[in-house]
Design a protein around this motif. Structure first.
Motif, mmCIF file in Angstrom:
data_model
loop_
_atom_site.group_PDB
_atom_site.id
_atom_site.type_symbol
_atom_site.label_atom_id
_atom_site.label_comp_id
_atom_site.label_asym_id
_atom_site.label_seq_id
_atom_site.Cartn_x
_atom_site.Cartn_y
_atom_site.Cartn_z
ATOM 1 N N ASN A 42 36.196 5.949 10.711
ATOM 2 C CA ASN A 42 36.295 4.400 11.093
ATOM 3 C C ASN A 42 37.602 3.669 10.928
ATOM 4 O O ASN A 42 38.582 4.565 10.686
ATOM 5 N N GLN A 43 37.720 2.420 11.401
ATOM 6 C CA GLN A 43 38.928 2.027 11.615
ATOM 7 C C GLN A 43 40.044 2.009 10.420
ATOM 8 O O GLN A 43 41.076 2.029 10.472
ATOM 9 N N LEU A 87 23.824 16.544 15.202
ATOM 10 C CA LEU A 87 25.315 16.965 15.526
ATOM 11 C C LEU A 87 26.043 15.734 16.394
ATOM 12 O O LEU A 87 25.324 14.751 16.762
ATOM 13 N N GLU A 88 27.274 15.860 16.481
ATOM 14 C CA GLU A 88 28.044 15.125 17.134
ATOM 15 C C GLU A 88 28.071 13.574 16.839
ATOM 16 O O GLU A 88 27.730 12.648 17.842
ATOM 17 N N PRO A 89 28.354 13.279 15.645
ATOM 18 C CA PRO A 89 28.356 11.667 15.228
ATOM 19 C C PRO A 89 29.339 11.088 15.889
ATOM 20 O O PRO A 89 30.426 11.619 16.187
ATOM 21 N N PHE A 90 29.299 9.613 16.462
ATOM 22 C CA PHE A 90 30.128 8.968 16.845
ATOM 23 C C PHE A 90 30.083 7.345 16.647
ATOM 24 O O PHE A 90 29.123 6.986 16.830
ATOM 25 N N LEU A 91 31.125 7.039 15.506
ATOM 26 C CA LEU A 91 31.213 5.641 15.234
ATOM 27 C C LEU A 91 31.569 4.673 16.439
ATOM 28 O O LEU A 91 32.588 4.810 16.895
ATOM 29 N N SER A 92 30.811 3.649 16.323
ATOM 30 C CA SER A 92 31.348 2.404 17.482
ATOM 31 C C SER A 92 32.660 1.781 16.879
ATOM 32 O O SER A 92 32.855 1.863 15.591
ATOM 33 N N PRO A 93 33.589 1.222 17.799
ATOM 34 C CA PRO A 93 34.748 0.854 17.233
ATOM 35 C C PRO A 93 34.563 -0.278 16.072
ATOM 36 O O PRO A 93 35.306 -0.252 15.179
ATOM 37 N N PRO A 149 27.974 11.801 22.501
ATOM 38 C CA PRO A 149 28.042 10.208 23.102
ATOM 39 C C PRO A 149 29.638 9.657 22.664
ATOM 40 O O PRO A 149 30.022 10.151 21.521
ATOM 41 N N ALA A 150 30.203 9.107 23.384
ATOM 42 C CA ALA A 150 31.313 8.292 22.962
ATOM 43 C C ALA A 150 31.289 6.752 23.662
ATOM 44 O O ALA A 150 31.009 6.743 24.814
ATOM 45 N N ILE A 151 31.650 5.887 22.779
ATOM 46 C CA ILE A 151 31.707 4.552 23.110
ATOM 47 C C ILE A 151 32.906 3.722 23.012
ATOM 48 O O ILE A 151 33.763 3.777 22.335
ATOM 49 N N ALA A 152 33.328 2.962 24.373
ATOM 50 C CA ALA A 152 34.445 2.220 24.420
ATOM 51 C C ALA A 152 33.989 0.847 23.753
ATOM 52 O O ALA A 152 33.073 0.830 23.373
#
Length: 307
Positions: A42-43, A87-93, A149-152
């Motif tokens: 996280n940020q 697998l492959e977690p990605f937190l949104s900004p 997945p990757a989110i802008a």
């Protein structure tokens, strides 16, 4: 456009060359596990997620660790994982959504597994629990496999797929988020994708650059390497590999950038001391229990990837 791309590539090389890039282990607390890969943070830099896998990778669970003062706490299994191959977690900004990949069925009433889809969980604020997993649905998920997945910041989605529409075996796909929904995904240009394998994309929050994995490319170090492409208008520059300190002759993949601290996290199967002549069992055990033992491990490096 060609001249612009050349300038961007040269500038990137000069920029990397001026940086003293050093790679180091990211999490010694994960050393006891067979394989650890994928990473998102996280940020505020105090909540991280990653995948822990068995040696054969038939078991894959998403886990989290929370940072208390300066130390990372013991990993725990994420509330939404532990039963399926996740697998492959990605937190949104904003940290309020976590995307991941799973072979779980669309309904709990159906047993067994299916192809890999992209799923997500949500929460009202960082102190709340995650919701039950939700399938992201069409047009992203298909009867084929969707990965990483990757989110802008604007919601645009980048992911990997073996869809027949791909240029090669696996491609990086892009889907625009518009009017609160995703448009039909498209395979990115040949400046990124090839006839081989492209995978594990990371998109910067402002979409100014894209990191991804490329397998056994002519300009690589061998096996898998991490590449970068810069966005110029609506076009992507020809991808170039990251510095050799990051890319090795071993498999290097799964990039994620903490843009607050300019820290690149990535997974590597690099091996140190594999050619040693082991004189006794203790020496062999020390190697097998070391960080750089050929199993997937998470590494980090300070590097400014902005143009």
């Amino acid at each position: 456009m060609k001249n612009i791309n050349i300038i961007i590539i040269l500038f990137g090389c000069i920029c990397f060359g001026q940086q003293n890039v050093k790679v180091s282990p990211a999490f010694s607390i994960l050393n006891e596990f067979d394989k650890v890969r994928d990473f998102t943070i996280n940020q505020s830099g105090d909540e991280a997620y990653f995948s822990i896998q068995s040696q054969t990778e038939n078991i894959s669970v998403i886990c989290k660790s929370v940072k208390n003062t300066k130390e990372w706490g013991t990993p725990t299994i994420a509330s939404f994982s532990g039963k399926h191959k996740d697998l492959e977690p990605f937190l949104s900004p904003d940290g309020l959504r976590l995307y991941f990949v799973s072979d779980r069925q669309l309904s709990d009433t159906i047993s067994g597994s299916k192809d890999f889809d992209i799923w997500f969980v949500e929460r009202e604020n960082p102190s709340k629990e995650w919701s039950k997993p939700k399938n992201i649905g069409a047009p992203i998920n298909t009867e084929h496999n969707e990965f990483y997945p990757a989110i802008a910041a604007n919601g645009n989605l980048y992911f990997t797929s073996d869809n027949p529409k791909a240029i090669g075996r696996d491609d990086i796909f892009f889907s625009e988020f518009s009017n609160n929904s995703y448009r039909a995904p498209i395979s990115l240009s040949e400046n990124i994708n090839s006839e081989g394998f492209e995978y594990n994309a990371y998109i910067s929050k402002d979409e100014s650059y894209l990191l991804f994995g490329g397998y056994n490319r002519e300009d690589g170090q061998g096996s898998g390497d991490i590449y970068i492409s810069y966005k110029n208008g609506d076009a992507w520059s020809k991808a170039t590999p990251l510095p050799k300190a990051i890319n090795s002759k071993f498999m290097d993949y799964c990039p994620f950038v903490d843009e607050t601290t300019n820290t690149l996290y990535f997974t590597s199967r690099r091996t140190k001391g594999a050619n040693k002549d082991f004189k006794n069992l203790g020496a062999l055990q020390n190697f097998l229990h070391s960080y750089e033992n050929g199993n997937s491990r998470i590494y980090k490096a300070s590097i400014d990837l902005k143009q």
